[in-house]
Design a protein around this motif. Structure first.
Motif, PDB file in Angstrom:
ATOM      1  N   MET A 199      -9.232  -1.469  10.012  1.00 19.30           N
ATOM      2  CA  MET A 199      -8.549  -2.230  10.559  1.00 19.30           C
ATOM      3  C   MET A 199      -7.816  -2.788   8.777  1.00 19.30           C
ATOM      4  SD  MET A 199      -5.260  -3.811  11.955  1.00 19.30           S
ATOM      5  CE  MET A 199      -6.527  -4.302  13.569  1.00 19.30           C
ATOM      6  N   LYS A 200      -8.777  -3.226   8.128  1.00 13.57           N
ATOM      7  CA  LYS A 200      -8.693  -3.484   6.678  1.00 13.57           C
ATOM      8  C   LYS A 200      -8.041  -1.894   5.805  1.00 13.57           C
ATOM      9  CE  LYS A 200     -11.268  -5.577   2.984  1.00 13.57           C
ATOM     10  NZ  LYS A 200     -12.071  -5.643   2.851  1.00 13.57           N
ATOM     11  N   PHE A 201      -8.728  -0.808   6.038  1.00  5.97           N
ATOM     12  CA  PHE A 201      -8.029  -0.197   5.680  1.00  5.97           C
ATOM     13  C   PHE A 201      -7.256   0.372   5.974  1.00  5.97           C
ATOM     14  CE2 PHE A 201      -7.881   5.152   5.815  1.00  5.97           C
ATOM     15  CZ  PHE A 201      -7.801   4.935   4.149  1.00  5.97           C
ATOM     16  N   GLN A 202      -6.404   0.162   7.121  1.00 13.21           N
ATOM     17  CA  GLN A 202      -4.830   0.565   7.962  1.00 13.21           C
ATOM     18  C   GLN A 202      -3.976  -0.825   6.968  1.00 13.21           C
ATOM     19  OE1 GLN A 202      -6.018  -0.308  12.097  1.00 13.21           O
ATOM     20  NE2 GLN A 202      -6.531   2.391  12.565  1.00 13.21           N
ATOM     21  N   SER A 203      -4.579  -1.889   7.237  1.00 13.28           N
ATOM     22  CA  SER A 203      -3.852  -2.638   6.410  1.00 13.28           C
ATOM     23  C   SER A 203      -3.733  -1.650   4.952  1.00 13.28           C
ATOM     24  CB  SER A 203      -4.548  -4.205   6.294  1.00 13.28           C
ATOM     25  OG  SER A 203      -4.862  -4.200   7.985  1.00 13.28           O
ATOM     26  N   PHE A 204      -4.855  -2.215   4.706  1.00 13.10           N
ATOM     27  CA  PHE A 204      -4.131  -1.126   2.625  1.00 13.10           C
ATOM     28  C   PHE A 204      -3.170  -0.321   2.847  1.00 13.10           C
ATOM     29  CE2 PHE A 204      -5.542   2.147  -0.019  1.00 13.10           C
ATOM     30  CZ  PHE A 204      -5.473   1.327  -1.111  1.00 13.10           C
ATOM     31  N   LEU A 205      -3.152   0.253   4.142  1.00  9.37           N
ATOM     32  CA  LEU A 205      -2.782   1.933   3.611  1.00  9.37           C
ATOM     33  C   LEU A 205      -1.271   1.397   4.018  1.00  9.37           C
ATOM     34  CD1 LEU A 205      -4.218   4.104   5.156  1.00  9.37           C
ATOM     35  CD2 LEU A 205      -3.468   4.521   3.797  1.00  9.37           C
ATOM     36  N   LEU A 206      -0.883   0.611   5.137  1.00  9.18           N
ATOM     37  CA  LEU A 206       0.232  -0.333   5.420  1.00  9.18           C
ATOM     38  C   LEU A 206       0.692  -0.502   4.332  1.00  9.18           C
ATOM     39  CD1 LEU A 206       0.036  -1.607   8.854  1.00  9.18           C
ATOM     40  CD2 LEU A 206       1.042   0.473   8.141  1.00  9.18           C
ATOM     41  N   ARG A 217       0.532  -0.576   1.481  1.00 11.69           N
ATOM     42  CA  ARG A 217       0.875   0.318  -0.460  1.00 11.69           C
ATOM     43  C   ARG A 217       1.994   1.457   0.214  1.00 11.69           C
ATOM     44  NH1 ARG A 217      -2.873   1.643  -4.300  1.00 11.69           N
ATOM     45  NH2 ARG A 217      -1.132   2.056  -5.046  1.00 11.69           N
ATOM     46  N   TYR A 218       2.475   1.897   1.467  1.00  9.83           N
ATOM     47  CA  TYR A 218       3.401   2.916   1.642  1.00  9.83           C
ATOM     48  C   TYR A 218       4.869   1.711   1.632  1.00  9.83           C
ATOM     49  CZ  TYR A 218       6.655   5.879   4.515  1.00  9.83           C
ATOM     50  OH  TYR A 218       7.504   6.180   4.460  1.00  9.83           O
ATOM     51  N   TRP A 219       4.929   0.976   2.365  1.00  5.29           N
ATOM     52  CA  TRP A 219       5.564   0.063   2.223  1.00  5.29           C
ATOM     53  C   TRP A 219       5.966  -0.949   1.539  1.00  5.29           C
ATOM     54  CZ3 TRP A 219       8.990   1.774   6.263  1.00  5.29           C
ATOM     55  CH2 TRP A 219       8.213   2.297   7.351  1.00  5.29           C
ATOM     56  N   SER A 220       4.944  -0.900   0.755  1.00 10.04           N
ATOM     57  CA  SER A 220       5.789  -1.848  -1.053  1.00 10.04           C
ATOM     58  C   SER A 220       6.497  -0.378  -1.898  1.00 10.04           C
ATOM     59  CB  SER A 220       4.108  -2.345  -1.668  1.00 10.04           C
ATOM     60  OG  SER A 220       3.524  -1.324  -2.049  1.00 10.04           O
ATOM     61  N   LYS A 221       6.364   0.593  -1.274  1.00  7.30           N
ATOM     62  CA  LYS A 221       6.326   2.299  -2.156  1.00  7.30           C
ATOM     63  C   LYS A 221       8.367   2.053  -1.511  1.00  7.30           C
ATOM     64  CE  LYS A 221       5.321   4.815  -4.516  1.00  7.30           C
ATOM     65  NZ  LYS A 221       5.733   4.568  -6.058  1.00  7.30           N
ATOM     66  N   HIS A 222       8.482   1.586  -0.013  1.00  9.90           N
ATOM     67  CA  HIS A 222       9.237   1.914   0.495  1.00  9.90           C
ATOM     68  C   HIS A 222      10.344   0.946   1.251  1.00  9.90           C
ATOM     69  CE1 HIS A 222       7.295   5.662   0.854  1.00  9.90           C
ATOM     70  NE2 HIS A 222       8.886   5.817   0.470  1.00  9.90           N
ATOM     71  N   GLU A 234      10.224   9.839   7.822  1.00 14.43           N
ATOM     72  CA  GLU A 234      10.014  10.008   6.771  1.00 14.43           C
ATOM     73  C   GLU A 234       8.073   9.704   7.377  1.00 14.43           C
ATOM     74  OE1 GLU A 234       9.306   9.635   2.801  1.00 14.43           O
ATOM     75  OE2 GLU A 234      11.012  10.753   3.637  1.00 14.43           O
ATOM     76  N   ARG A 235       8.780   8.142   8.189  1.00 13.37           N
ATOM     77  CA  ARG A 235       7.321   7.912   8.468  1.00 13.37           C
ATOM     78  C   ARG A 235       6.273   8.792   8.435  1.00 13.37           C
ATOM     79  NH1 ARG A 235       3.683   5.782   6.583  1.00 13.37           N
ATOM     80  NH2 ARG A 235       1.859   3.848   7.515  1.00 13.37           N
ATOM     81  N   ILE A 236       6.709   9.778   9.235  1.00  8.05           N
ATOM     82  CA  ILE A 236       5.782  10.291  10.337  1.00  8.05           C
ATOM     83  C   ILE A 236       5.206  12.051   9.164  1.00  8.05           C
ATOM     84  CG2 ILE A 236       5.885  12.279  12.167  1.00  8.05           C
ATOM     85  CD1 ILE A 236       8.056  11.222  13.807  1.00  8.05           C
ATOM     86  N   ARG A 237       6.280  12.100   8.346  1.00  9.30           N
ATOM     87  CA  ARG A 237       5.736  12.946   7.601  1.00  9.30           C
ATOM     88  C   ARG A 237       4.199  12.307   6.484  1.00  9.30           C
ATOM     89  NH1 ARG A 237      10.799  14.748   7.061  1.00  9.30           N
ATOM     90  NH2 ARG A 237      11.860  12.959   5.534  1.00  9.30           N
ATOM     91  N   SER A 238       4.638  11.087   6.323  1.00  8.80           N
ATOM     92  CA  SER A 238       3.733   9.883   6.049  1.00  8.80           C
ATOM     93  C   SER A 238       1.904  10.032   6.969  1.00  8.80           C
ATOM     94  CB  SER A 238       4.076   8.842   5.280  1.00  8.80           C
ATOM     95  OG  SER A 238       3.183   8.021   5.043  1.00  8.80           O
ATOM     96  N   LEU A 239       2.009   9.883   7.929  1.00  7.77           N
ATOM     97  CA  LEU A 239       0.960   9.876   8.604  1.00  7.77           C
ATOM     98  C   LEU A 239       0.489  11.048   8.537  1.00  7.77           C
ATOM     99  CD1 LEU A 239       2.518   7.421  11.479  1.00  7.77           C
ATOM    100  CD2 LEU A 239       1.049   6.771   8.765  1.00  7.77           C
TER     101      LEU A 239
END
Lengths: 923, 223
Positions: free
Chosen positions: A1-8, A10-15, A308-313
């Protein structure tokens, strides 16, 4: 969960922009749904408190309760509290009568609604407490301790002028104001009526009790409305049914409908509900429309972001993340956005609700907040927080099902590649541009939402402004509601520039004999006094069915033979008159101004017969035997020695033409409804001839100079009596303005909500569309498409949607109009057949309503009437009234929507160049 | 030989203050008409920036880019876009094809933007020469890298530009496909007499050019 939160993170801070857009979509949905839920609760609360104002804090009022019944009621279970009030007579002010009475016990006082403005409730004989408006109506500045005099009629009908000491002044908010109100409001059981409502003029218990005849019993299962009760169902069977079995007339208070709802109890002949008002229906309709629009905006938002999100995932999948983890990321992402959007939406909705309440408050509506409500209201309305939250979660989940399923099935990068159907090459740049931008599904949904917005706006506009209403055989609406607003005694004050209109009580009429009483109407002196200040158009109709009598039918002119009067055998002097031939001919009094209009010159001492189009039954020199009699109010009788037979000789015959009636509002007001003829004279000449108490019943004052309302009041008020009331044009205009502004405010608030959400939703969607396609747009720019051209095409691609929506709405309205017109024509045709079938020669100028039961089943009219009833009751036939003028609203709101979308598009593409130049996103 | 493009004191700076990055500094360079020119340099040296400024894809911080007597940096966006679509063709490393359009539509797109009716004979010859005539109804995602780049070259050449600007056109291709693309570019330049300016960091590819412009740290070090 921590890693997933981190990824989220990072991704959304860029978008951030895209994240904001997504949150905004959820936020908009939450705002609109929460606001609508608030509004619904506010409306229910408003209605509930209106019930309180009308009936007080009780469930039932049972009228005409006998001692034995009182005992029976007292033995019923589940009655928490009961109290009695007493009615003992009525006081008349102007045309209205007000019930007098007292509290019989403490509970009666506690459970009723009698806010005291000053003083106290009467405790001794000779004391009285009255509502403030009665003092105003009486034109007195009486204060506490002063002596006040009213005309009091007791329960036996005896009338007398009595004096009391004023000990209390009640607020005008008091319930049960007058008999007009009471007669309609009080009889809760069909077919049973009560003569007296609960009192609004209070005496001491001793004074009222001496004449007690009616008792109101108040029952309250609760001290207040603010707690719940598990025994509601029991009330229905153990308490309410026995109450109704008493057979007394019953008035329902505000708690009664809980019982009727929760136990599905039919109380008497009706089930009482508070929700079936137009406001509630409109609000619910708007709620549904807003929810659909917002859901579409939300769906558009989510769908725009997804590729866009699917490409990222997909990339995460490539570096080894499992499908389960990816789905987890998606769900976590959804939860966070939903949480932020919903909470922010609720907070903003609270702000919006406060603004709406503030606007309503300015217009005089009390502030009933929708956040929390009485227990009763919570039983009738859904939670304004929980339901929107659940709905937004549900819709968000629904729109995310596809991407979540997609992510869960990801096998490789190739699996997620976009596939296109083969197609032949397009030769049109516009077509290519549309394909590049994509989002046809979203465009279609947006189009649907705009159709809804436009339809709802048109409906709201036509509904609130009445501008859609036309005239019809169904008489369900009025074409000129606003014009009729200014009509007093058949004269339109505004059109005729009348500053003030006086309306007097007509002399009492009875059993076909012209009867005067001395307290009626506007006096000749008052009209003369006012004539010095203004031009006065005054007339009076002296017992509309004033009687002309002949010894036999043969003596009467043939032209009046159809106006024969049937004598009422209950009348005490029936025997004396029964052998006479009686006819009803109006006796009309005109003042100098009106005489001049009729005859060209003032006429003081002449009897004039006025007929329409030269069909007068009398000629000059004819003698007309007329009867007059004087009503004795104190004895409630017409003494035989007051009946006089007065022969009047016709001095002049005047024929009045239809053209005169059409061009002169005053002549039309007096003679417009004339059937055969009228006898006209001045008040003073009528007195000379021996008629009792002739007076005017209508007077219109036209002042020659600009005059203020206060000055008019100062002039008119001293001349007023209990039976004469007045209204000024400026008062009516003010009232009309308030009504109009209230309507406008309602429309504005409604449209603002619609359009703000529409506007923000559009800005959001366009921005997302742009962001999603920014690479393609940059590519187009690289190969030579100018930024201006890109903007132009983007704006046009967005504008196509409202154009389609406007076209579709126009088509729908046209189809609906055609459909309804056909139905209406069918109804009109059936009505014509029915009226012709019953021999109504006046149709279509006049028609009569016939119930199905009035025709035999074998009669063709039976089937016709059945079909008419079916049509009338079937779906929205009444709304044919909305149809005459929908196109103005269509153009208006179509333009507004078009402009809004254009502005949203222009604002959204404003910074497209900067976006395209962000290199990291492009190459 | 006549110069087709000349730059005067061309400078491009990203950011400002201490964070300012000078991508191009006072660059003066000219390109002869009808030549095949390679701009070489290490990564981040500013060669792509120079190419974008030459094509009007980016705005310069100062200086001028002149096509003959015409300074393109003084044009507004509409004029520049029109000039670009009529006089300049672009080939990018990542093809920059529009995925929603077929190969044919991608190729014809510049003409459509310019509202010019396509010369079908030229179009047919061009696509056959580039070997994509049987792939015209395919979408970019259905084409190989080499085919995509050849489609991009067709798109760049469809309006017969005077100058073809190529930003590492072989950078995203294998050596065989890359060489094929190079050969095609060379052939087109020779057949149509165009000026081809190509950015590359591959010495082998650069060696095939008529001229080489070397750029380091935003400055022209050898022309």
């Amino acid at each position: 969960m921590k890693f997933q939160s981190f990824l989220l993170l990072r991704y959304w801070s860029k978008h951030k922009g895209k994240a904001l857009s997504l949150i905004l979509s959820i936020l908009l949905f939450t705002i609109s749904t929460v606001c609508m839920m608030f509004s619904e609760r506010t409306e229910v609360r408003r209605q509930l408190h209106a019930l309180y104002d009308r009936y007080g804090n009780y469930s039932f009022t049972i009228h005409n309760v006998t001692e034995q019944q009182w005992q029976e009621i007292s033995d019923l279970p589940l009655i928490e509290k009961s109290g009695t009030t007493i009615s003992c007579g009525r006081i008349a002010i102007g045309r209205s009568s007000y019930t007098c009475g007292a509290f019989a016990d403490e509970n009666g006082e506690a459970m009723s609604h009698y806010p005291l403005l000053s003083g106290e409730f009467p405790e001794q004989t000779g004391e009285i407490a009255v509502p403030e408006f009665m003092l105003t109506g009486k034109n007195t500045n009486a204060e506490i301790g002063d002596t006040v005099c009213f005309s009091f009629t007791d329960l036996d009908g005896s009338q007398s002028q009595q004096s009391w000491t004023l000990c209390g002044i009640l607020s005008n908010e008091i319930s049960r104001l007058n008999l007009d109100y009471s007669y309609t409001a009080v009889s809760g059981v069909e077919g049973q009526s009560v003569e007296y409502a609960s009192p609004c003029v209070l005496f001491s218990k001793e004074e009222a009790g001496a004449q007690t005849h009616y008792i109101n019993l108040l029952l309250a299962p609760h001290d207040s409305l603010y707690t719940s009760d598990e025994q509601s169902e029991q009330w229905g069977t153990e308490t309410v049914e026995p109450l109704y079995s008493l057979g007394n007339p019953i008035t329902l208070g505000r708690q009664a409908f809980i019982i009727s709802t929760m136990s599905q109890q039919t109380t008497g002949s009706e089930v009482y509900t508070v929700e079936s008002t137009d406001n509630m229906k409109v609000l619910r309709m708007l709620f549904v429309i807003m929810a659909v629009i917002s859901a579409i905006a939300l769906f558009s938002g989510v769908v725009s972001v997804m590729p866009e999100r699917i490409r990222s995932l997909r990339l995460l999948k490539c570096v080894g993340m499992s499908n389960r983890s990816l789905t987890g990321i998606f769900l976590l992402e959804f939860f966070i956005f939903w949480l932020i959007g919903s909470i922010a939406g609720i907070l903003i909705a609270c702000g919006v609700h406060e603004i709406l309440l503030a606007i309503q408050s300015v217009l005089g509506e009390p502030r009933y907040r929708g956040y929390f409500a009485e227990w009763l209201v919570t039983q009738r309305t859904a939670s304004p927080f929980l339901l929107p939250l659940m709905l937004s979660a549900l819709i968000s989940l629904l729109v995310m099902i596809y991407p979540i399923m997609h992510v869960a099935k990801l096998q490789s990068i190739q699996a997620a590649q976009k596939r296109f159907a083969r197609r032949t090459a397009s030769r049109r740049l516009g077509g290519l541009f549309s394909r590049i931008l994509g989002g046809k599904t979203i465009a279609m949904l947006q189009c649907v939402s705009l159709v809804l917005v436009l339809s709802a706006s048109m409906f709201g506009y036509l509904y609130y402004t009445d501008s859609g209403k036309g005239t019809s055989y169904l008489t369900l609406g009025q074409a000129d509601t606003e014009t009729n607003f200014y009509v007093v005694d058949n004269v339109n004050l505004e059109e005729n520039e009348i500053d003030c209109a006086l309306t007097g009580l007509r002399p009492q009429t009875n059993v076909g004999i012209g009867i005067a009483d001395t307290s009626s109407g506007i006096s000749e002196d008052a009209v003369k006094t006012l004539s010095g200040q203004s031009k006065v158009f005054a007339w009076g109709v002296y017992a509309t069915d004033h009687v002309v009598c002949y010894d036999s039918w043969k003596d009467a002119p043939k032209a009046i033979s159809s106006y024969r009067s049937e004598l009422n055998s209950d009348w005490e002097h029936y025997e004396h008159f029964k052998d006479l031939a009686l006819y009803r001919i109006p006796l009309i009094f005109l003042n100098d101004t009106m005489m001049e209009k009729l005859c060209g010159t003032p006429v003081a001492h002449e009897t004039i017969v006025v007929s329409k189009s030269g069909t007068s039954p009398y000629e000059v020199g004819d003698s007309i035997p007329m009867i007059t009699a004087l009503y004795d109010a104190a004895q409630d009788t017409v003494p035989f020695d007051s009946i006089k037979n007065i022969p009047v000789t016709v001095d002049r015959s005047v024929s009045i033409t239809q053209e005169q009636l059409d061009t002169d509002a005053f002549l039309n007001a007096v003679f417009g409804s004339l059937d055969s003829c009228a006898i006209v004279m001045t008040v003073s000449y009528a007195e000379e001839l021996g008629f009792y108490a002739p007076c005017y019943t209508s007077a219109q004052l036209k002042f020659t100079e600009d005059i203020t309302n206060e000055e008019i009041e100062a002039l008119v008020k001293p001349l007023l009596t209990d039976t004469v009331s007045y209204v000024t044009l400026s008062d009516l205009q003010k009232e009309q303005r308030i009504l109009r502004y209230s309507s406008m405010a309602g429309i504005l608030v409604l449209f603002l909500l619609f359009f703000v959400i529409c506007f923000i939703g559009y800005c959001n969607t366009i921005r997302m569309k742009m962001n999603q396609n920014i690479q393609n747009l940059r590519r187009l720019h690289d190969i030579g498409m100018s930024v201006f051209e890109i903007k132009r095409r983007l704006i046009w691609s967005v504008l196509q949607i409202p154009f389609w929506a406007i076209g579709i709405t126009g088509g729908l309205v046209w189809s609906f109009q055609t459909f309804m017109k056909n139905r209406y024509d069918t109804y009109a045709s059936l009505l014509r057949q029915q009226q012709e079938g019953v021999g109504n020669t006046e149709f279509p100028d006049g028609f009569f309503y016939y119930a199905v039961e009035e025709f035999d089943k074998s009669d063709a009219l039976y089937d016709i009437t059945i079909r008419m009833e079916e049509l009338k009751e079937s779906w929205m036939l009444e709304y044919e009234l909305w149809l005459p003028r929908p196109w103005g609203a269509w153009v208006l709101f179509g333009s507004v929507i078009l402009i809004l979308v254009a502005v949203a598009a222009i604002l959204s593409v404003h910074r497209i160049r900067e976006r395209m130049e962000k290199k990291e996103e492009i190459l | 030989m006549k110069n087709v493009i000349t730059t005067h004191h061309l400078t491009k700076t990203y950011g400002s203050g201490e964070a300012a990055v000078h991508a191009l500094c006072d660059c003066n360079v000219s390109f002869e008409e009808g030549k095949f020119i390679a701009i070489v340099g290490t990564s981040g040296s500013g060669k792509s920036t120079l190419l974008h400024l030459l094509g009007g894809l980016d705005t310069a911080s100062s200086g001028e880019v002149c096509y003959g007597e015409t300074s393109i940096l003084k044009m507004n966006d509409t004029e520049l876009s029109q000039f670009r679509r009529r006089n300049i063709g672009f080939v990018f490393q990542f093809f920059n094809l529009i995925p929603e359009l077929t190969a044919e539509e991608n190729v014809l797109l510049p003409l459509m933007i310019d509202k010019v009716k396509p010369d079908r004979t030229y179009f047919k010859g061009l696509t056959e020469t580039l070997g994509i005539s049987n792939r015209l109804s395919h979408y970019p995602s259905q084409l190989s890298g080499g085919q995509q780049q050849r489609t991009a070259i067709a798109r760049a050449l469809i309006h017969k530009p005077k100058v073809l600007l190529c930003d590492e056109p072989t950078g995203n291709l294998d050596s065989k496909s890359g060489q094929e693309v190079l050969n095609l570019l060379r052939r087109m330049q020779q057949d149509m007499g165009q000026t081809v300016i190509m950015v590359t960091h591959d010495a082998d590819i650069a060696s095939q050019a008529d001229h080489i412009v070397r750029i380091e740290d935003g400055k022209i070090v050898k022309e």
